[in-house]
Design a protein around this motif. Structure first.
Motif, PDB file in Angstrom:
ATOM      1  N   MET A 202      45.651  49.482  48.735  1.00  0.00           N
ATOM      2  CA  MET A 202      46.719  49.296  47.744  1.00  0.00           C
ATOM      3  C   MET A 202      46.968  47.812  47.481  1.00  0.00           C
ATOM      4  N   GLU A 203      46.919  47.002  48.521  1.00  0.00           N
ATOM      5  CA  GLU A 203      47.099  45.559  48.339  1.00  0.00           C
ATOM      6  C   GLU A 203      45.991  44.981  47.474  1.00  0.00           C
ATOM      7  N   ASP A 204      44.746  45.425  47.722  1.00  0.00           N
ATOM      8  CA  ASP A 204      43.626  44.953  46.897  1.00  0.00           C
ATOM      9  C   ASP A 204      43.813  45.376  45.447  1.00  0.00           C
ATOM     10  N   MET A 205      44.206  46.629  45.236  1.00  0.00           N
ATOM     11  CA  MET A 205      44.392  47.127  43.878  1.00  0.00           C
ATOM     12  C   MET A 205      45.559  46.429  43.189  1.00  0.00           C
ATOM     13  N   ARG A 206      46.622  46.151  43.937  1.00  0.00           N
ATOM     14  CA  ARG A 206      47.790  45.478  43.360  1.00  0.00           C
ATOM     15  C   ARG A 206      47.406  44.079  42.874  1.00  0.00           C
ATOM     16  N   GLY A 207      46.588  43.383  43.665  1.00  0.00           N
ATOM     17  CA  GLY A 207      46.138  42.052  43.255  1.00  0.00           C
ATOM     18  C   GLY A 207      45.287  42.108  42.002  1.00  0.00           C
ATOM     19  N   LYS A 208      44.380  43.081  41.920  1.00  0.00           N
ATOM     20  CA  LYS A 208      43.536  43.229  40.728  1.00  0.00           C
ATOM     21  C   LYS A 208      44.374  43.611  39.518  1.00  0.00           C
ATOM     22  N   PHE A 209      45.370  44.484  39.721  1.00  0.00           N
ATOM     23  CA  PHE A 209      46.227  44.894  38.621  1.00  0.00           C
ATOM     24  C   PHE A 209      47.022  43.707  38.092  1.00  0.00           C
ATOM     25  N   LYS A 210      47.515  42.860  38.984  1.00  0.00           N
ATOM     26  CA  LYS A 210      48.256  41.673  38.551  1.00  0.00           C
ATOM     27  C   LYS A 210      47.360  40.754  37.729  1.00  0.00           C
ATOM     28  N   ALA A 211      46.112  40.594  38.148  1.00  0.00           N
ATOM     29  CA  ALA A 211      45.191  39.732  37.406  1.00  0.00           C
ATOM     30  C   ALA A 211      44.938  40.290  36.005  1.00  0.00           C
ATOM     31  N   VAL A 212      44.717  41.589  35.890  1.00  0.00           N
ATOM     32  CA  VAL A 212      44.475  42.207  34.577  1.00  0.00           C
ATOM     33  C   VAL A 212      45.730  42.126  33.713  1.00  0.00           C
ATOM     34  N   ALA A 213      46.897  42.403  34.294  1.00  0.00           N
ATOM     35  CA  ALA A 213      48.150  42.342  33.551  1.00  0.00           C
ATOM     36  C   ALA A 213      48.423  40.921  33.060  1.00  0.00           C
TER      37      ALA A 213
ATOM     38  N   MET B  60      46.092  38.678  32.373  1.00  0.00           N
ATOM     39  CA  MET B  60      45.134  38.397  31.297  1.00  0.00           C
ATOM     40  C   MET B  60      45.573  39.052  29.994  1.00  0.00           C
ATOM     41  N   LEU B  61      46.226  40.194  30.081  1.00  0.00           N
ATOM     42  CA  LEU B  61      46.702  40.886  28.884  1.00  0.00           C
ATOM     43  C   LEU B  61      48.064  40.373  28.419  1.00  0.00           C
ATOM     44  N   GLY B  62      48.691  39.548  29.211  1.00  0.00           N
ATOM     45  CA  GLY B  62      49.989  38.982  28.858  1.00  0.00           C
ATOM     46  C   GLY B  62      51.145  39.947  29.066  1.00  0.00           C
ATOM     47  N   VAL B  63      50.981  40.942  29.895  1.00  0.00           N
ATOM     48  CA  VAL B  63      52.045  41.914  30.135  1.00  0.00           C
ATOM     49  C   VAL B  63      52.512  41.889  31.588  1.00  0.00           C
ATOM     50  N   LEU B  64      52.221  40.827  32.291  1.00  0.00           N
ATOM     51  CA  LEU B  64      52.584  40.728  33.705  1.00  0.00           C
ATOM     52  C   LEU B  64      54.087  40.843  33.890  1.00  0.00           C
ATOM     53  N   GLU B  65      54.854  40.247  32.996  1.00  0.00           N
ATOM     54  CA  GLU B  65      56.317  40.253  33.100  1.00  0.00           C
ATOM     55  C   GLU B  65      56.884  41.672  32.924  1.00  0.00           C
ATOM     56  N   ASP B  66      56.171  42.528  32.194  1.00  0.00           N
ATOM     57  CA  ASP B  66      56.634  43.910  32.011  1.00  0.00           C
ATOM     58  C   ASP B  66      56.563  44.698  33.325  1.00  0.00           C
ATOM     59  N   TYR B  67      55.548  44.454  34.108  1.00  0.00           N
ATOM     60  CA  TYR B  67      55.348  45.207  35.350  1.00  0.00           C
ATOM     61  C   TYR B  67      55.945  44.515  36.569  1.00  0.00           C
ATOM     62  N   PHE B  68      55.956  43.201  36.552  1.00  0.00           N
ATOM     63  CA  PHE B  68      56.468  42.419  37.676  1.00  0.00           C
ATOM     64  C   PHE B  68      57.458  41.386  37.146  1.00  0.00           C
TER      65      PHE B  68
END
Length: 101
Positions: free
Chosen positions: A67-78, A80-88
């Motif tokens: 889950m930690e690995d996936m969370r890090g990858k998800f943050k990187a993708v979010a 790059m898409l400019g939606v990081l603030e929506d999820y975190f």
């Protein structure tokens, strides 16, 4: 003739003693098998529970790592898409929103 009468009485006692001993051994074996099965089932269940608990702990630890690995990858993708603030949402923006009237 009287010696034979007493001899047969002594033999009768020894015969009954030997038969009783043999029957006791057979009954003891049967009881031992039954008791052994019951005890084996009980102890097997206890050991199985403990092994299952530790297996679950190991699996949970692996799951946390994944889950930690996936969370890090998800943050990187979010990001790059400019939606990081929506999820975190950052603490600064959430604090500013809570103070806004």
């Amino acid at each position: 003739m009287s010696a034979d009468v007493f001899e047969s009485a002594v033999d009768l006692e020894e015969t009954h003693f030997a038969e009783g001993h043999q029957q006791g051994l057979e009954d003891g074996r049967k009881a031992g098998v039954i008791e052994g099965r019951e005890l084996g089932l009980q102890k097997g269940w206890e050991i199985g529970q403990e092994v299952g608990f530790y297996a679950g702990c190991v699996q949970d630890e692996r799951m946390q790592s994944m889950m930690e690995d996936m969370r890090g990858k998800f943050k990187a993708v979010a990001a790059m898409l400019g939606v990081l603030e929506d999820y975190f949402p950052s603490q600064k923006s959430s604090a500013a929103e809570s103070l806004a009237f």
